[in-house]
Every structure is written in C-alpha cells, then in structure tokens.
Design a protein around this motif. Structure first.
Motif, PDB file in Angstrom:
ATOM      1  N   SER A   1       0.845  -1.200   0.000  1.00 27.72           N
ATOM      2  CA  SER A   1       0.000   0.000   0.000  1.00 27.72           C
ATOM      3  C   SER A   1       0.877   1.245   0.000  1.00 27.72           C
ATOM      4  O   SER A   1       1.647   1.483   0.932  1.00 27.72           O
ATOM      5  N   PHE A   2       0.736   2.061  -1.038  1.00 30.74           N
ATOM      6  CA  PHE A   2       1.497   3.310  -1.123  1.00 30.74           C
ATOM      7  C   PHE A   2       1.124   4.240   0.025  1.00 30.74           C
ATOM      8  O   PHE A   2       1.984   4.915   0.600  1.00 30.74           O
ATOM      9  N   GLU A   3      -0.139   4.248   0.387  1.00 30.80           N
ATOM     10  CA  GLU A   3      -0.593   5.117   1.476  1.00 30.80           C
ATOM     11  C   GLU A   3       0.080   4.737   2.798  1.00 30.80           C
ATOM     12  O   GLU A   3       0.551   5.600   3.544  1.00 30.80           O
ATOM     13  N   ILE A   4       0.155   3.441   3.096  1.00 29.12           N
ATOM     14  CA  ILE A   4       0.798   3.000   4.339  1.00 29.12           C
ATOM     15  C   ILE A   4       2.290   3.319   4.310  1.00 29.12           C
ATOM     16  O   ILE A   4       2.854   3.808   5.295  1.00 29.12           O
ATOM     17  N   LEU A   5       2.944   3.062   3.180  1.00 29.05           N
ATOM     18  CA  LEU A   5       4.373   3.339   3.084  1.00 29.05           C
ATOM     19  C   LEU A   5       4.682   4.809   3.332  1.00 29.05           C
ATOM     20  O   LEU A   5       5.618   5.147   4.062  1.00 29.05           O
ATOM     21  N   ARG A   6       3.885   5.691   2.733  1.00 24.74           N
ATOM     22  CA  ARG A   6       4.182   7.119   2.816  1.00 24.74           C
ATOM     23  C   ARG A   6       3.661   7.751   4.104  1.00 24.74           C
ATOM     24  O   ARG A   6       4.164   8.791   4.535  1.00 24.74           O
ATOM     25  N   SER A   7       2.666   7.145   4.719  1.00 31.47           N
ATOM     26  CA  SER A   7       2.124   7.684   5.970  1.00 31.47           C
ATOM     27  C   SER A   7       2.947   7.249   7.167  1.00 31.47           C
ATOM     28  O   SER A   7       2.876   7.862   8.238  1.00 31.47           O
ATOM     29  N   SER A   8       3.715   6.184   7.008  1.00 30.63           N
ATOM     30  CA  SER A   8       4.552   5.666   8.083  1.00 30.63           C
ATOM     31  C   SER A   8       6.020   5.851   7.693  1.00 30.63           C
ATOM     32  O   SER A   8       6.339   6.399   6.648  1.00 30.63           O
ATOM     33  N   ASP A   9       6.903   5.340   8.533  1.00 30.65           N
ATOM     34  CA  ASP A   9       8.335   5.551   8.297  1.00 30.65           C
ATOM     35  C   ASP A   9       8.940   4.401   7.494  1.00 30.65           C
ATOM     36  O   ASP A   9       9.984   3.863   7.846  1.00 30.65           O
ATOM     37  N   PHE A  10       8.268   4.032   6.407  1.00 29.95           N
ATOM     38  CA  PHE A  10       8.760   2.953   5.558  1.00 29.95           C
ATOM     39  C   PHE A  10       9.663   3.513   4.451  1.00 29.95           C
ATOM     40  O   PHE A  10       9.479   4.632   3.980  1.00 29.95           O
ATOM     41  N   LEU A  11      10.600   2.679   4.026  1.00 30.84           N
ATOM     42  CA  LEU A  11      11.470   3.032   2.911  1.00 30.84           C
ATOM     43  C   LEU A  11      10.670   2.951   1.608  1.00 30.84           C
ATOM     44  O   LEU A  11       9.971   1.974   1.369  1.00 30.84           O
ATOM     45  N   TYR A  12      10.767   3.986   0.783  1.00 28.85           N
ATOM     46  CA  TYR A  12      10.111   3.975  -0.528  1.00 28.85           C
ATOM     47  C   TYR A  12      11.092   4.476  -1.581  1.00 28.85           C
ATOM     48  O   TYR A  12      11.673   5.557  -1.434  1.00 28.85           O
ATOM     49  N   VAL A  13      11.273   3.691  -2.620  1.00 28.16           N
ATOM     50  CA  VAL A  13      12.126   4.081  -3.747  1.00 28.16           C
ATOM     51  C   VAL A  13      11.244   4.795  -4.766  1.00 28.16           C
ATOM     52  O   VAL A  13      10.280   4.217  -5.277  1.00 28.16           O
ATOM     53  N   ASP A  14      11.559   6.043  -5.049  1.00 32.37           N
ATOM     54  CA  ASP A  14      10.717   6.904  -5.873  1.00 32.37           C
ATOM     55  C   ASP A  14      10.688   6.437  -7.332  1.00 32.37           C
ATOM     56  O   ASP A  14      11.693   6.500  -8.040  1.00 32.37           O
ATOM     57  N   LYS A  15       9.519   5.990  -7.774  1.00 38.47           N
ATOM     58  CA  LYS A  15       9.319   5.586  -9.170  1.00 38.47           C
ATOM     59  C   LYS A  15       8.370   6.540  -9.896  1.00 38.47           C
ATOM     60  O   LYS A  15       7.890   6.233 -10.997  1.00 38.47           O
ATOM     61  N   THR A  16       8.109   7.706  -9.299  1.00 34.41           N
ATOM     62  CA  THR A  16       7.076   8.582  -9.870  1.00 34.41           C
ATOM     63  C   THR A  16       7.507   9.302 -11.145  1.00 34.41           C
ATOM     64  O   THR A  16       6.651   9.782 -11.892  1.00 34.41           O
ATOM     65  N   GLU A  17       8.804   9.370 -11.422  1.00 36.72           N
ATOM     66  CA  GLU A  17       9.212   9.934 -12.716  1.00 36.72           C
ATOM     67  C   GLU A  17       8.766   9.013 -13.845  1.00 36.72           C
ATOM     68  O   GLU A  17       8.277   9.473 -14.891  1.00 36.72           O
TER      69      GLU A  17
END
Length: 528
Positions: free
Chosen positions: A10-26
């Motif tokens: 879940s993108f929402e859980i990853l970004r709302s919490s302190d999870f590592l996310y590798v930016d693929k939005t480009e």
C-alpha cells in the motif's frame, strides 16, 4: 534507518509511516503523459501491486502522500478521478461461478461506497454500469487499475474450470473497449500476456511497456537506487556480517541483481533484496516463495535444461503472447522471471535478444531443483552434498567423490540404464545434462562443449587461480576404468587446458557405464 516495507504493498501505508520507498514517480509521470491504455508484465513479487497502489493514490489526488517525490511538482492536483482497482489475487476463482459471484460482490461494494445502486445482473454488465455511473455522478472519467489480470487463468490452467474462467474473463475485459468514452486511463499488470483474451484483441491500442527501455526500471531497484536508498542498511549489514561494504555490495549484486527488460538496465529483485536486508543472510527468498513444480518437471520432460544452462537467442515473437492451451517454454520461463534479457542487438531491421538466468539466486535454486528432478535426490540436501563434492575435487579425494556421486545418482530411474545400446545417444545426453547441472551447482562457471582450436571440451570450470577441465564418458557396457582412461587421455591429447596455463589445472574425468559411475582427478604436470 527507515523500516523495510516487507509485505506492504500500500502506497498510502508506506508514505504515511516511516517505511522506505524508492521513488518511481518519474516513470509514472512519463507513463501517464504518453499513454492511456497500458499493460506491464513482471514476475511475481516484483512490485506490481505497489505500482498499482501508487497510481490509484495519484489519480485520487492524495497530494500529501507525494510530497518530496518527483511527481509532486509535475501533477495537476486539482484533477481527481474515480478509481476502480481490481486485484484478482483477492477474487475467488476456483470455478467460474465463484469468480462471477466474488467479482460481482466486489463491484457492488465499490458502487455502495460511492452512493451508487447497480441494477444489472451479470458481472460484465455490472462492470459497465459501474464505470458509466461513476463517470455520470462525478463528472470525471474513470481510471481502471487491474492487478494480476491473468491470475485466474494461471491458477486454473490445468483444471476443468479453465475454459469457463477464460470465457467469463473475455466478456469482462471486453467491457473496457465498450466503455471507452467513460475511461481516463487503464493499467493492467500480470505475469503473462495471454493470447486469445479480449483485453488484447479488443484494445488494439494497448501500450505493452514490458520491454520498453523507458520503463525498464519501473519495478525493481537499480544500482544507483540501491546505494542511495539502502545506504544505512548496507552499512549495518556489512558491520553485522563483518565484511567490507564493497564486498557486501558485490555479493548482493551477484545474488539478486541481473533482471533486465531492455538488455542494458539491470535491476535487483525487490522482494529478495528487502528480505536480505531484513534477515542479513543470503538465501533464495524469491525462488522459494512459489516456484511451481510443473515448471521444473517441464524443463526435465521437454529436455529443456540446456535452456537455463546456456544463453538462448530469440526474436521479438517470444514477448508477444502466451497461449495457456499451447505452452511455449521460452516465453513461459521469461515471463515468470527464470530467464531475463541479457542483450538486445539489431540484426538487419529486426531486434534479436539473448536470454539467460538473471542471477545466482535463480541459478543455484534451479540447479538444485533440476538435479533433484533428474536424480530423485532431495533438493534440500543438494547444497551440503555439492559443497562436499567441491572439496573432494579440490583435495583430489577420488574415493570420496565417487561415493558422493553414487549417493546422488542412486535414485536415477532405471530407464536411464538400458541393457542394450539402442538408447545410448539419448542416455548420454541425459547424463551430460546431469553432469552440467551438477557442476553448475558446485559454483563454477560452466562452458558446455566449449570450442578450442583442438576440438570441443565437455566443460571447463573456473575459479580464481584454478581451472578444472572436465570430460564425461558414457557407454552402456564399457567398463568405467576404460572410459576414464579415454576421458583423461582425450584432455591431454587435445590439450584442452592450454588457454588456462596461467593457473593451476585439474583434470577431471567422469564415466558412466550402465548404473556404475567412476571418476578420476589428476593434476596437470608442469611443462606437460
């Protein structure tokens, strides 16, 4: 140090919490800007569901989740769209009836959440009604995101329910074309591109980005992404294992990198990479989570083991489609992640592709499973036996190696041991495969049937400062001692080792005679 998002899609859980996310939005911004109906194939556990989740939050206009990411300043946040997201792994599909009932209930739940009452009866009709109603009530065209669109097909492939499930899905996906005026964006993910399914036959403008170099790293981690996003985890793991950071990164790359969909942009398997940093030990994380037995048996029965031992050259038709009624092995191995594109080159006006096993995780796991399939020796015991055999070769322990070979081959089916010589060629080929798979499992590079200026050697196994030149001999009735004499003599007479004289050279002869196996290990004499 950010928390590793193991099992979190879940993108929402990853970004709302302190999870590592590798930016693929480009990649996502480029995708939405350039395409409207898109299909992406990637193997299981490769980040497809997180990608779908990210797209859903973007189209819903959940701006705070994207702060600090590439797309934050590129997107028009005043534009929000209704989203229908279908994850077929969560829809029952044991039978066509189960599938129709579950997907109908799911569509009704989306309608209810949006204050819509659906009146039609059949699943495909409900889908069309939901799309039309969402467009009408919101004034915005609808975004349809379908995750693992082929899951029901793959799970019922060899079952009596297969035809009914495929027929129902064909009607269901056909709604997408009929509803085109109501749709803003369609994105489908899956493992395979299934032929004879209307999602591709009716959506003629589908943009298949599977091997598009613009999106080669839309899933998985590039080397740069690994080093920048996992820097703290790399340092902590190196300290825990007592190795240098450089040594650790080289081993991680060898084990989990190597997947490419354009032949030039390697990416790490995200699941195995996350699991490695969590457990801090090398293991076959991705392979062990779901490699189907039928795939290993098919490699054996179709005599396709060479496919995963040596590179395979194919043209673009391999990537076009997959027919569940007529399995083609190379497309199946590629789409499921056991082969990947190692090189793309232009031959005339057509591209040509070299496929190979992506990395050590897949290679070692496949070798263990294949060797177990050929010999009936338990796959769980292969690694300890292989390590012992390697030690025996390097220490010239002929008796020990011979006993180990007998243990491994004790369960080889009787059909490999004919009493006459009629099937000798076929049996020799089978033993060559066992021989090659076994040597690959020992951890060496294997160059089967390698051409020298004096002929073809069976295999050369290389380690720093060491070369093991091997020759295999098989005959249904000739004694093993005679065959071993022939094997070692051939290596010496043909001087197969000549290109390896800058290192220590071991000569290895292996002989099969009926159910008997023998081996001989000799050191090449200096100035020989």
């Amino acid at each position: 140090m950010k928390t590793l998002p193991i099992g979190t899609q879940s993108f929402e859980i990853l970004r709302s919490s302190d999870f590592l996310y590798v930016d693929k939005t480009e990649h996502i911004h480029r995708l939405i800007t350039n395409s409207r109906v898109v299909f992406l194939s990637r193997p299981r556990r490769f980040g497809k569901s997180l990608l779908i989740s990210t797209l859903g939050e973007l189209f819903k206009g959940n701006k705070p989740l994207f702060e600090g990411l590439y797309i934050y300043d590129q997107w028009d946040w005043t534009q929000q769209y209704p989203v229908i997201r279908i994850d077929w792994t969560k829809i029952r599909h044991d039978t066509k009836e189960d599938m129709v009932r579950d997907i109908s209930d799911f569509l009704q739940s989306i309608a209810s959440a949006n204050g819509i009452i659906l009146t039609r009866q059949y699943a495909s009709s409900l889908f069309a009604e939901l799309i039309e109603s969402l467009h009408r009530t919101t004034g915005r065209k609808v975004v349809v995101l379908i995750d693992e669109y082929d899951h029901p097909i793959l799970n019922t492939m060899d079952k009596s329910e297969a035809e009914g499930v495929r027929s129902e899905l064909q009607q269901f996906y056909g709604i997408l074309k009929a509803s085109d005026d109501h749709l803003r964006f369609i994105f489908l993910t899956g493992i395979t591109k299934v032929a004879k399914l209307s999602v591709f036959s009716v959506l003629n403008s589908t943009d298949d980005i599977t091997i598009d170099d613009q999106y080669a790293s839309i899933c998985g981690y590039t080397q740069a992404e690994l080093e920048s996003n996992f820097a703290e985890h790399i340092d902590a793991t190196a300290a825990h294992l007592g190795v240098t950071k450089e040594n650790l990164q080289a081993n991680i790359r060898n084990w989990y990198d190597g997947y490419t969909w354009d032949g030039k942009t390697p990416v790490y398997n995200p699941f195995s990479t996350l699991m490695f940093f969590s457990k801090r030990k090398f293991s076959n994380y991705w392979f062990e989570t779901g490699t189907p037995t039928f795939l290993i048996e098919r490699l054996k029965k179709q005599n396709l083991s060479q496919t995963v031992l040596e590179p395979v050259i194919v043209d673009s038709t391999v990537f076009n489609s997959y027919d569940p009624e007529e399995l083609e092995d190379i497309p199946l191995l590629f789409q499921t992640g056991y082969l990947t594109i190692k090189e793309e080159r232009q031959v005339g006006i057509e591209p040509e592709y070299t496929l190979g096993v992506p990395n050590s995780e897949v290679k070692e796991s496949l070798m263990k499973r294949l060797l177990s399939a050929y010999t009936n020796y338990p796959a769980s015991k292969m690694s300890p036996l292989a390590k012992e055999m390697l030690r025996q070769i390097l220490e010239y322990d002929v008796e020990g190696l011979q006993n180990s070979l007998r243990i491994m081959l004790a369960g080889v089916p009787y059909t490999l041991h004919p009493k006459d010589e009629k099937a000798e060629d076929e049996n020799e080929a089978n033993y060559h495969i066992i021989f090659q798979v076994w040597m690959t499992l020992l951890g060496f590079d294997i160059q089967s049937e390698k051409l020298t200026n004096r002929g073809r050697m069976d295999a050369v196994l290389l380690q720093p400062g060491l070369a093991v030149v091997a020759e295999l001999k098989y005959h249904a009735t000739t004694k093993t001692d005679t065959l071993l004499d022939q094997a070692i003599a051939q290596i010496r007479e043909k001087r197969y080792y000549e290109q390896f004289l800058d290192r220590k050279v071991i000569l290895l002869g292996i002989a099969f005679s009926g159910k008997e196996v023998g081996c001989r290990i000799e050191l090449k004499i200096e100035n020989e």
